[in-house]
Scaffold this motif. Structure first.
Motif, PDB file in Angstrom:
ATOM      1  N   PRO A  84       0.873  -1.126  -0.040  1.00  0.00           N
ATOM      2  CA  PRO A  84       0.229  -0.048   0.007  1.00  0.00           C
ATOM      3  C   PRO A  84       0.810   1.102  -0.197  1.00  0.00           C
ATOM      4  O   PRO A  84       0.049   2.426  -0.825  1.00  0.00           O
ATOM      5  N   SER A  85       2.061   1.391   0.929  1.00  0.00           N
ATOM      6  CA  SER A  85       2.607   2.322   0.831  1.00  0.00           C
ATOM      7  C   SER A  85       3.355   2.654  -0.963  1.00  0.00           C
ATOM      8  O   SER A  85       3.755   3.877  -1.448  1.00  0.00           O
ATOM      9  N   ILE A  86       3.318   1.910  -1.218  1.00  0.00           N
ATOM     10  CA  ILE A  86       4.124   1.835  -2.515  1.00  0.00           C
ATOM     11  C   ILE A  86       3.384   2.177  -3.571  1.00  0.00           C
ATOM     12  O   ILE A  86       3.424   3.499  -4.630  1.00  0.00           O
ATOM     13  N   ILE A  87       1.842   1.801  -4.266  1.00  0.00           N
ATOM     14  CA  ILE A  87       1.055   2.085  -4.618  1.00  0.00           C
ATOM     15  C   ILE A  87       0.240   3.599  -3.993  1.00  0.00           C
ATOM     16  O   ILE A  87       0.370   4.071  -5.394  1.00  0.00           O
ATOM     17  N   LEU A  88       0.359   3.883  -2.811  1.00  0.00           N
ATOM     18  CA  LEU A  88      -0.057   5.557  -2.611  1.00  0.00           C
ATOM     19  C   LEU A  88       1.191   6.466  -3.124  1.00  0.00           C
ATOM     20  O   LEU A  88       0.833   7.333  -3.878  1.00  0.00           O
ATOM     21  N   ARG A  89       2.523   6.169  -2.824  1.00  0.00           N
ATOM     22  CA  ARG A  89       3.592   6.740  -3.628  1.00  0.00           C
ATOM     23  C   ARG A  89       3.368   6.845  -4.890  1.00  0.00           C
ATOM     24  O   ARG A  89       4.140   8.094  -5.959  1.00  0.00           O
ATOM     25  N   CYS A  90       2.905   5.809  -5.625  1.00  0.00           N
ATOM     26  CA  CYS A  90       2.705   6.190  -7.338  1.00  0.00           C
ATOM     27  C   CYS A  90       1.523   6.765  -7.691  1.00  0.00           C
ATOM     28  O   CYS A  90       1.192   7.532  -8.800  1.00  0.00           O
ATOM     29  N   ALA A  91       0.322   5.934  -6.781  1.00  0.00           N
ATOM     30  CA  ALA A  91      -0.788   6.485  -6.636  1.00  0.00           C
ATOM     31  C   ALA A  91      -0.863   8.618  -6.936  1.00  0.00           C
ATOM     32  O   ALA A  91      -1.173   8.922  -7.807  1.00  0.00           O
ATOM     33  N   GLY A  92      -0.651   8.338  -5.793  1.00  0.00           N
ATOM     34  CA  GLY A  92      -0.529  10.468  -5.648  1.00  0.00           C
ATOM     35  C   GLY A  92      -1.363  10.769  -3.939  1.00  0.00           C
ATOM     36  O   GLY A  92      -1.443  12.115  -4.061  1.00  0.00           O
ATOM     37  N   SER A 115       5.710   6.306 -15.704  1.00  0.00           N
ATOM     38  CA  SER A 115       5.866   5.003 -14.992  1.00  0.00           C
ATOM     39  C   SER A 115       5.439   4.879 -13.734  1.00  0.00           C
ATOM     40  O   SER A 115       5.467   3.998 -13.392  1.00  0.00           O
ATOM     41  N   GLY A 116       5.111   5.957 -13.048  1.00  0.00           N
ATOM     42  CA  GLY A 116       4.493   6.184 -11.396  1.00  0.00           C
ATOM     43  C   GLY A 116       3.246   4.980 -11.720  1.00  0.00           C
ATOM     44  O   GLY A 116       3.390   4.376 -11.074  1.00  0.00           O
ATOM     45  N   PHE A 117       2.689   5.446 -13.034  1.00  0.00           N
ATOM     46  CA  PHE A 117       1.249   4.682 -12.967  1.00  0.00           C
ATOM     47  C   PHE A 117       1.796   2.904 -13.223  1.00  0.00           C
ATOM     48  O   PHE A 117       0.922   2.164 -12.502  1.00  0.00           O
ATOM     49  N   VAL A 118       2.249   2.840 -14.269  1.00  0.00           N
ATOM     50  CA  VAL A 118       2.426   1.646 -14.042  1.00  0.00           C
ATOM     51  C   VAL A 118       3.417   0.736 -13.299  1.00  0.00           C
ATOM     52  O   VAL A 118       2.676   0.061 -12.720  1.00  0.00           O
ATOM     53  N   THR A 119       3.920   1.756 -12.388  1.00  0.00           N
ATOM     54  CA  THR A 119       5.125   0.824 -11.032  1.00  0.00           C
ATOM     55  C   THR A 119       3.858   0.305 -10.123  1.00  0.00           C
ATOM     56  O   THR A 119       3.435  -0.481  -9.634  1.00  0.00           O
ATOM     57  N   GLY A 120       2.902   1.403 -10.039  1.00  0.00           N
ATOM     58  CA  GLY A 120       1.799   0.656  -8.957  1.00  0.00           C
ATOM     59  C   GLY A 120       1.110   0.311  -9.206  1.00  0.00           C
ATOM     60  O   GLY A 120       0.869  -1.189  -8.497  1.00  0.00           O
ATOM     61  N   MET A 121       0.415  -0.069 -10.753  1.00  0.00           N
ATOM     62  CA  MET A 121       0.192  -1.500 -11.208  1.00  0.00           C
ATOM     63  C   MET A 121       0.772  -2.741 -11.205  1.00  0.00           C
ATOM     64  O   MET A 121      -0.407  -3.855 -10.940  1.00  0.00           O
ATOM     65  N   PHE A 122       1.804  -2.763 -11.459  1.00  0.00           N
ATOM     66  CA  PHE A 122       2.418  -3.544 -10.711  1.00  0.00           C
ATOM     67  C   PHE A 122       2.314  -4.001  -9.604  1.00  0.00           C
ATOM     68  O   PHE A 122       2.477  -5.613  -9.319  1.00  0.00           O
ATOM     69  N   ASN A 123       1.710  -3.729  -9.145  1.00  0.00           N
ATOM     70  CA  ASN A 123       2.580  -3.979  -7.412  1.00  0.00           C
ATOM     71  C   ASN A 123       0.938  -4.296  -6.739  1.00  0.00           C
ATOM     72  O   ASN A 123       0.599  -5.168  -6.007  1.00  0.00           O
ATOM     73  N   VAL A 124      -0.511  -3.892  -7.334  1.00  0.00           N
ATOM     74  CA  VAL A 124      -1.622  -3.876  -7.459  1.00  0.00           C
ATOM     75  C   VAL A 124      -2.196  -5.136  -7.742  1.00  0.00           C
ATOM     76  O   VAL A 124      -2.421  -6.334  -7.233  1.00  0.00           O
ATOM     77  N   ILE A 125      -1.303  -5.261  -9.161  1.00  0.00           N
ATOM     78  CA  ILE A 125      -1.213  -6.906  -9.941  1.00  0.00           C
ATOM     79  C   ILE A 125      -1.423  -8.124  -9.603  1.00  0.00           C
ATOM     80  O   ILE A 125      -1.178  -8.970  -9.175  1.00  0.00           O
ATOM     81  N   TRP A 126       0.854  -7.613  -8.852  1.00  0.00           N
ATOM     82  CA  TRP A 126       1.128  -8.367  -7.810  1.00  0.00           C
ATOM     83  C   TRP A 126       0.392  -8.554  -6.952  1.00  0.00           C
ATOM     84  O   TRP A 126       0.949  -9.997  -6.564  1.00  0.00           O
ATOM     85  N   SER A 127       0.161  -7.762  -5.648  1.00  0.00           N
ATOM     86  CA  SER A 127      -1.136  -8.261  -4.858  1.00  0.00           C
ATOM     87  C   SER A 127      -2.162  -9.340  -5.073  1.00  0.00           C
ATOM     88  O   SER A 127      -3.041 -10.139  -4.243  1.00  0.00           O
ATOM     89  N   TYR A 128      -2.396  -9.038  -7.006  1.00  0.00           N
ATOM     90  CA  TYR A 128      -3.899 -10.428  -7.158  1.00  0.00           C
ATOM     91  C   TYR A 128      -2.535 -11.844  -7.594  1.00  0.00           C
ATOM     92  O   TYR A 128      -3.521 -13.175  -7.937  1.00  0.00           O
ATOM     93  N   ASN A 129      -1.719 -11.741  -8.000  1.00  0.00           N
ATOM     94  CA  ASN A 129      -0.782 -12.511  -8.644  1.00  0.00           C
ATOM     95  C   ASN A 129      -1.248 -13.777  -7.245  1.00  0.00           C
ATOM     96  O   ASN A 129      -0.391 -14.498  -6.410  1.00  0.00           O
ATOM     97  N   GLY A 130      -1.451 -15.050  -8.660  1.00  0.00           N
ATOM     98  CA  GLY A 130      -1.676 -16.495  -7.364  1.00  0.00           C
ATOM     99  C   GLY A 130      -2.781 -16.852  -8.191  1.00  0.00           C
ATOM    100  O   GLY A 130      -3.492 -17.801  -7.231  1.00  0.00           O
TER     101      GLY A 130
END
Length: 517
Positions: free
Chosen positions: A52-60, A230-245
């Motif tokens: 969440p902290s990484i996603i918030l940093r990327c989302a703003g 770039s920030g949006f993609v980094t945030g989305m990477f972490n969101v979708i990574w959170s669903y990975n599985g």
């Protein structure tokens, strides 16, 4: 394994149906509950506690953060549907390997070799093991250094190696128990936030805590998407990574009782449950923690939540509980990916395939699990501390994005092509496959866009490192294919013929040289 004899007949692999499950590979001991926990444990491990902290940093902003979570949830739902279709069509161990080589079978074995390279060298469990280490040292009040976190992470990986490699049934029971305990933690967080909102005294913020105003109308969208593409993609990477599985059960379908019916029930239930928990927990974080504190919390935002409401002593207890939750996640990764490597050995793709394909001495994929342990341990101990988690996440997930472009593209083609007979027991909507394809094409290409001034993806590395690293790993597999199946046969004037040795009811592939006159 033995060379083929009259008791161990030699069969041309081309005569075997590609969608046929191994019939006696292992006892089918996984039911709906175990498959559900296999998916649930794999998805909920570190993402909701660390990202969440990484996603918030990327989302703003808070609003942009929830926008990312909505998009990620839709992508995960589409991906689940696609993987259910593929799993019911080809109910075997191996996951993406089976689907890629079924769809992209020319040149034969090239896509399998590329996938094998990712399966071996990516280090799937490294990022989540690091999060286990961070929460464990926080729970034990040990100074968080690269050495202490790395030692705890290595302990986590070694425990998973021993339990799933040497004590298969006990390891599965521990994994399921941790999954059940994880649900308790996930319930406690949103309920605590709800009781805070309604004014129950025990659940009010502790003295000295920054009072959050995250849901004020003038604050909720403040600072949205200032980090650019770039920030949006980094945030989305972490969101979708959170669903990975959501595809985790596909790696072990040969061990699932009635795999078609089971995965159709277990996968949607697990992903839907995860989605509900994710949104409730994100709301809970923003109720109890000020935005600036979340941004400074790095990856222990859940521990900060418990400290703000219950005090510092409870933070330590709950950090330990979250460490155990993360352990369950790492166990599910090791369980699944060890079987992928074993399956690659049993199909003769890897060097020393007989060694990788064996279940000796504990009737488990110990050798495959050992590879997961070794590569993950090396990666998580060698990356700089400031970049280790995010680099491991991006490096692990970028290959999955490659697969998630190729697989729905194949499904779309099979859906619309009149010349292909494709009638799986479950069929995803073509529009769903198209959405999944487009979303992953965006994630595949967008990391090449430079970040805006003032935003860095990594502290010590260029923003494109994980992309280049993932592509190099894939090229290693293609190079291996070219050398083994193209160059050496041409020099030696032979061709490789794949055969299957049926030994004790288990079909194991091997390649035999056939001289060209």
């Amino acid at each position: 394994m033995e060379d083929p004899t009259e008791e161990s007949p030699l069969i041309d692999s081309s005569s075997l149906r590609r969608d046929e499950s191994p019939k006696h590979a292992r006892q089918r001991h996984l039911g709906v509950a175990s498959v559900g926990f296999l998916i649930f444990n794999r998805i909920i491990g570190t993402g909701i506690f660390a990202a969440p902290s990484i996603i918030l940093r990327c989302a703003g902003s808070i609003g942009a953060t929830f926008t990312m979570w909505v998009i990620g949830t839709l992508v995960a739902a589409a991906g689940t549907s696609v993987y259910i279709e593929l799993g019911t069509a080809l109910p075997r161990n191996g996951g993406e390997k089976n689907y890629l080589e079924f769809i992209y079978n020319k040149p034969r074995f090239m896509i399998t070799c590329a996938y094998a390279s990712y399966a071996i060298f990516t280090g799937w469990a490294s990022a989540n093991s690091l999060v286990f280490g961070e929460y464990l040292v926080n729970a034990l009040s040990i100074t968080a250094t690269r050495t202490t976190i790395g030692a705890a992470a290595l302990l986590c990986m070694t425990f998973c190696l021993v339990m799933h490699g040497c004590f298969l049934h006990q390891g599965l029971r521990i994994q399921n128990t941790l999954g059940a305990a994880k649900i308790v933690i996930l319930i406690v967080i949103p309920i605590s936030a709800l009781l805070n909102v309604v004014g129950i005294p025990f659940f009010q913020l502790r003295d000295g805590v920054n009072v959050p105003h995250n849901f004020d109308v003038d604050k909720i969208w403040e600072g949205s998407f200032k980090t650019g593409v770039s920030g949006f993609v980094t945030g989305m990477f972490n969101v979708i990574w959170s669903y990975n599985g959501y595809q985790n059960a596909n790696y072990a379908l040969a061990e699932v009782h009635n795999p078609v019916r089971t995965i159709r029930r277990a996968a949607p239930l697990a992903v839907a449950g995860v989605s509900v928990f994710y949104f409730l927990i994100n709301i809970a974080y923003f109720i109890a923690i000020a935005k600036e504190d979340i941004l400074e919390s790095r990856r222990i935002v859940a521990a900060l939540f418990f400290r703000n409401i219950f005090g510092p002593s409870t933070e330590k207890i709950l950090s330990g509980a979250i460490a155990l939750s993360t352990l369950g996640n790492v166990m599910s990764i090791v369980f699944a990916h060890g079987r992928v490597i074993q399956e690659l050995g049993r199909e003769g793709i890897l060097p020393a395939s007989r060694w990788f394909g064996s279940s000796k001495p504990f009737d488990s994929p110990l050798r495959g699990i050992l590879v997961v342990w070794l590569v993950s341990s090396v990666l998580m101990l060698s990356a700089p501390s400031g970049d280790a988690y995010l680099l491991m996440v991006n490096l692990s997930y970028y290959p999955i994005i490659l697969f998630n472009v190729l697989l729905p593209a194949g499904i779309i083609y099979m859906h619309i092509s009149p010349s292909i007979e494709w009638n799986p027991p479950y069929r995803s909507y073509t529009a769903v496959a198209v959405f999944f394809f487009i979303s992953n094409v965006f994630l595949l290409l967008a990391p090449f866009v430079p970040p805006p001034p003032g935003f860095q993806v990594y502290e010590n590395f260029p923003y494109w490192l994980h992309v280049v690293g993932a592509l190099i790993i894939g090229l290693l597999g293609v190079s291996y294919f070219t050398g083994r199946w193209v160059i050496l046969p041409k020099i030696g004037k032979y061709e490789l013929r794949r055969v299957t040795i049926v030994e004790h009811g288990i079909p194991v592939a091997a390649f035999r040289k056939q001289r060209i006159e």
